[in-house]
Design a protein around this motif. Structure first.
Motif, PDB file in Angstrom:
ATOM      1  N   GLN A 190       0.549  -4.637   0.170  1.00 32.25           N
ATOM      2  CA  GLN A 190       2.007  -4.671   0.136  1.00 32.25           C
ATOM      3  C   GLN A 190       2.565  -3.389   0.731  1.00 32.25           C
ATOM      4  O   GLN A 190       2.308  -2.297   0.247  1.00 32.25           O
ATOM      5  CB  GLN A 190       2.507  -4.831  -1.299  1.00 32.25           C
ATOM      6  CG  GLN A 190       4.026  -4.882  -1.425  1.00 32.25           C
ATOM      7  CD  GLN A 190       4.617  -6.135  -0.800  1.00 32.25           C
ATOM      8  OE1 GLN A 190       4.068  -7.204  -0.976  1.00 32.25           O
ATOM      9  NE2 GLN A 190       5.711  -5.970  -0.085  1.00 32.25           N
ATOM     10  N   ARG A 191       3.357  -3.507   1.799  1.00 27.53           N
ATOM     11  CA  ARG A 191       3.955  -2.348   2.444  1.00 27.53           C
ATOM     12  C   ARG A 191       5.464  -2.351   2.211  1.00 27.53           C
ATOM     13  O   ARG A 191       6.117  -3.395   2.292  1.00 27.53           O
ATOM     14  CB  ARG A 191       3.667  -2.379   3.945  1.00 27.53           C
ATOM     15  CG  ARG A 191       2.190  -2.275   4.321  1.00 27.53           C
ATOM     16  CD  ARG A 191       1.712  -0.837   4.302  1.00 27.53           C
ATOM     17  NE  ARG A 191       2.211  -0.098   5.443  1.00 27.53           N
ATOM     18  CZ  ARG A 191       1.589  -0.006   6.623  1.00 27.53           C
ATOM     19  NH1 ARG A 191       0.424  -0.608   6.808  1.00 27.53           N
ATOM     20  NH2 ARG A 191       2.099   0.691   7.613  1.00 27.53           N
TER      21      ARG A 191
ATOM     22  N   ALA B 162       9.176  -2.150   3.075  1.00 23.79           N
ATOM     23  CA  ALA B 162       9.825  -2.535   4.332  1.00 23.79           C
ATOM     24  C   ALA B 162      11.146  -1.827   4.584  1.00 23.79           C
ATOM     25  O   ALA B 162      11.587  -1.727   5.730  1.00 23.79           O
ATOM     26  CB  ALA B 162      10.051  -4.049   4.350  1.00 23.79           C
ATOM     27  N   ASP B 163      11.782  -1.315   3.536  1.00 26.08           N
ATOM     28  CA  ASP B 163      13.104  -0.716   3.724  1.00 26.08           C
ATOM     29  C   ASP B 163      13.291   0.430   2.739  1.00 26.08           C
ATOM     30  O   ASP B 163      13.405   0.215   1.529  1.00 26.08           O
ATOM     31  CB  ASP B 163      14.190  -1.771   3.512  1.00 26.08           C
ATOM     32  CG  ASP B 163      15.585  -1.236   3.802  1.00 26.08           C
ATOM     33  OD1 ASP B 163      15.700  -0.085   4.260  1.00 26.08           O
ATOM     34  OD2 ASP B 163      16.558  -1.978   3.544  1.00 26.08           O
TER      35      ASP B 163
ATOM     36  N   THR C  79      -1.875   3.937   5.777  1.00 24.74           N
ATOM     37  CA  THR C  79      -0.721   3.488   6.563  1.00 24.74           C
ATOM     38  C   THR C  79      -0.601   4.220   7.899  1.00 24.74           C
ATOM     39  O   THR C  79       0.411   4.099   8.581  1.00 24.74           O
ATOM     40  CB  THR C  79       0.584   3.683   5.766  1.00 24.74           C
ATOM     41  OG1 THR C  79       0.708   5.059   5.403  1.00 24.74           O
ATOM     42  CG2 THR C  79       0.591   2.825   4.520  1.00 24.74           C
TER      43      THR C  79
ATOM     44  N   LEU D  86       5.916   0.177  11.707  1.00 32.41           N
ATOM     45  CA  LEU D  86       6.562  -0.279  10.483  1.00 32.41           C
ATOM     46  C   LEU D  86       7.278   0.895   9.804  1.00 32.41           C
ATOM     47  O   LEU D  86       6.917   2.058  10.017  1.00 32.41           O
ATOM     48  CB  LEU D  86       5.523  -0.865   9.527  1.00 32.41           C
ATOM     49  CG  LEU D  86       4.757  -2.096  10.014  1.00 32.41           C
ATOM     50  CD1 LEU D  86       3.639  -2.438   9.027  1.00 32.41           C
ATOM     51  CD2 LEU D  86       5.695  -3.276  10.181  1.00 32.41           C
ATOM     52  N   PRO D  87       8.300   0.622   8.991  1.00 33.01           N
ATOM     53  CA  PRO D  87       8.974   1.717   8.275  1.00 33.01           C
ATOM     54  C   PRO D  87       8.009   2.554   7.442  1.00 33.01           C
ATOM     55  O   PRO D  87       8.229   3.740   7.227  1.00 33.01           O
ATOM     56  CB  PRO D  87       9.989   0.982   7.382  1.00 33.01           C
ATOM     57  CG  PRO D  87      10.252  -0.292   8.097  1.00 33.01           C
ATOM     58  CD  PRO D  87       8.944  -0.681   8.734  1.00 33.01           C
ATOM     59  N   SER D  88       6.936   1.916   6.964  1.00 31.65           N
ATOM     60  CA  SER D  88       5.952   2.626   6.141  1.00 31.65           C
ATOM     61  C   SER D  88       4.861   3.301   6.953  1.00 31.65           C
ATOM     62  O   SER D  88       4.025   4.003   6.388  1.00 31.65           O
ATOM     63  CB  SER D  88       5.319   1.656   5.140  1.00 31.65           C
ATOM     64  OG  SER D  88       4.764   0.538   5.811  1.00 31.65           O
TER      65      SER D  88
ATOM     66  N   ASP E  54       0.806   1.399   0.110  1.00 34.54           N
ATOM     67  CA  ASP E  54       2.159   0.843   0.182  1.00 34.54           C
ATOM     68  C   ASP E  54       3.094   1.622   1.093  1.00 34.54           C
ATOM     69  O   ASP E  54       4.095   1.087   1.564  1.00 34.54           O
ATOM     70  CB  ASP E  54       2.799   0.823  -1.214  1.00 34.54           C
ATOM     71  CG  ASP E  54       2.045  -0.050  -2.197  1.00 34.54           C
ATOM     72  OD1 ASP E  54       1.142  -0.773  -1.767  1.00 34.54           O
ATOM     73  OD2 ASP E  54       2.366   0.006  -3.398  1.00 34.54           O
TER      74      ASP E  54
ATOM     75  N   GLN F 139      10.493   5.922   8.316  1.00 32.36           N
ATOM     76  CA  GLN F 139      11.926   5.819   8.094  1.00 32.36           C
ATOM     77  C   GLN F 139      12.463   7.031   7.344  1.00 32.36           C
ATOM     78  O   GLN F 139      13.576   7.494   7.612  1.00 32.36           O
ATOM     79  CB  GLN F 139      12.243   4.533   7.325  1.00 32.36           C
ATOM     80  CG  GLN F 139      13.719   4.162   7.297  1.00 32.36           C
ATOM     81  CD  GLN F 139      13.966   2.821   6.618  1.00 32.36           C
ATOM     82  OE1 GLN F 139      13.028   2.090   6.318  1.00 32.36           O
ATOM     83  NE2 GLN F 139      15.222   2.491   6.385  1.00 32.36           N
TER      84      GLN F 139
END
Length: 455
Positions: free
Chosen positions: A32-33, A35-36, A134, A140-142, A281, A308
């Motif tokens: 599970q990553r 997202a925002d 990650t 991705l944001p992560s 994550d 992000q």
């Protein structure tokens, strides 16, 4: 014995953590990553936009350098800079040259993110040492990004400023690195104390605090946990790998970000895997620095975290500081390039061994003079030893008498989240000779005996 024995993981901990159910937007699966991250930003951070000049920076980076005419930025002419070149002698006898071209670069304005060459070197070091799950360049944001800052402290303060609202709170141990307190107290931000044992922050208590949190009376539940996990300042404690995993599982359950302030990581005798190394994550913001490895005077810190978050921090850093010291970056880059990652890590083994020896010497004097007067858990390495004073309610009278006799230590109250008095002191033994160590510890024993009227 005057030492406090290290305890095992709290009984029932694994059973308690296994029964957790994921809340908010994060599930407990290993893939599970997040997202925002705007869900974690405070309102001021959400409203922060890049400075108008940012579009020039972006355009310039995408335009071929050949034939460019730069009349946009307010750069002074480097012809007028008085420094031309330099030769640096390292402790191993090697000499490195800072060429005129490198000197001009170090004396000029540079990227707010930090120079690309040293960022690449650090990036590769992190891939090698921490192997973050990650770190995948997936966009991705992560996915991880790296930012250099004017010292590690800046990254810690900025993260708290970005992620905690005025009047809000974050999670931390009962005693924390004291220099960050003045930055959040004016905003009425408070630290929520989590109990600790001889292994550091207690995940069972962390889970209890979060489970019982009442947003109606206490405000928004904290979503940021601050920790100094390796050879902590002030306690000298190091979180074990299992303790980190247990804390991380609680963070996943309650969708909490972890601010891992870890400048002492390479001073460990054995490198315990970091929070970053187990972060599947993208919930860890790792703050590091060159202060304890090469030089605090260079003021070069490192923030390594979700793209992000780091990009937003870069936007904030740009108008505030313009980025870290460019000449310091050139110097550090020349040193680490000359060494390479292997020699850098060998250097850190030598540094860690030095501090272990200093702690061993300190403990030998403490056992000689302070048995029955104090309790402690040997740090075993690093720079700090936390001491509990027996027979007194607070450390201030002890510290005052020590200062009168020319011995200076830190009050425990300075590190308390609530600044309350406590019967603890912090000893920093990094620069003290054996003779000075014995003088300080024997003087502490004399003061405690006087206050307790022990003959």
């Amino acid at each position: 014995m005057a030492r406090l024995n290290r305890s095992n993981i709290v009984p029932g901990l694994k059973r308690a953590l296994a029964s957790t159910k994921c809340l908010d937007s994060v599930a407990c699966s290993d893939n599970q990553r997040i997202a925002d991250y705007s869900l974690f930003f405070n309102e001021q951070t959400k409203l922060t936009k890049p400075a108008p000049i940012w579009r020039y920076v972006e355009k310039k980076s995408k335009t071929p350098t050949s034939g460019q005419v730069w009349m946009d930025g307010g750069f002074p002419n480097s012809i007028q800079f008085p420094l031309l070149k330099a030769t640096l002698t390292l402790s191993d006898g090697n000499e490195i040259e800072i060429t005129p071209v490198e000197m001009k670069r170090g004396l000029q304005y540079t990227s707010s993110k930090g120079m690309s060459k040293i960022r690449r070197w650090v990036d590769e070091l992190y891939r090698r040492v921490h192997k973050p799950p990650t770190m995948d360049d997936g966009g991705l944001p992560s996915s991880l990004a790296l930012l250099l800052t004017p010292g590690g402290r800046f990254g810690v303060v900025q993260a708290i400023s970005m992620l905690v609202e005025d009047g809000g709170c974050f999670l931390a141990e009962e005693v924390i690195y004291q220099t960050i307190s003045p930055t959040f107290l004016p905003r009425k931000v408070r630290g929520v104390p989590i109990r600790s044992d001889n292994e550091g922050m207690d995940p069972v208590h962390l889970k209890q605090v979060l489970s019982e949190w009442d947003e109606g009376s206490q405000g928004r539940r904290p979503h940021l946990m601050y920790t100094v996990p390796s050879l902590s300042n002030p306690t000298g404690k190091t979180l074990s790998e299992q303790r980190k995993k247990d804390l991380y599982n609680v963070a996943r359950e309650f969708n909490i970000l972890i601010l891992e302030d870890d400048p002492y990581y390479f001073l460990q005798s054995y490198l315990v895997p970091s929070f970053l190394s187990m972060d599947t994550d993208g919930r860890v913001i790792r703050v590091d620095s060159f202060s304890k490895t090469l030089s605090p005077g260079c003021r070069i810190g490192i923030v390594f975290g979700p793209k992000q978050i780091v990009e937003k921090m870069t936007v904030i850093q740009h108008p505030m500081t313009g980025g870290p010291n460019a000449l310091s970056q050139v110097i550090i880059s020349k040193v680490v390039d000359t060494w390479g990652h292997d020699k850098f890590l060998k250097h850190m083994e030598k540094v860690a061994s030095f501090y272990k020896q200093r702690n061993d010497t300190l403990i030998s004097y403490m056992e000689k003079y302070l048995t029955g007067l104090c309790e402690w858990t040997p740090a075993g390495a690093g720079m700090f030893q936390w001491v509990t004073l027996l027979g007194v309610d607070k450390s201030e009278p002890v510290v005052d008498r020590l200062m009168e006799r020319g011995v200076f230590v830190m009050d425990g109250s300075i590190f308390s989240l609530d600044l309350a008095s406590r019967p603890n002191i912090r000893l920093c033994y990094s620069r003290v000779s054996d003779k000075q160590l014995e003088k300080a510890i024997s003087t502490l024993a004399d003061v405690l005996k006087e206050l307790r009227d022990i003959k």
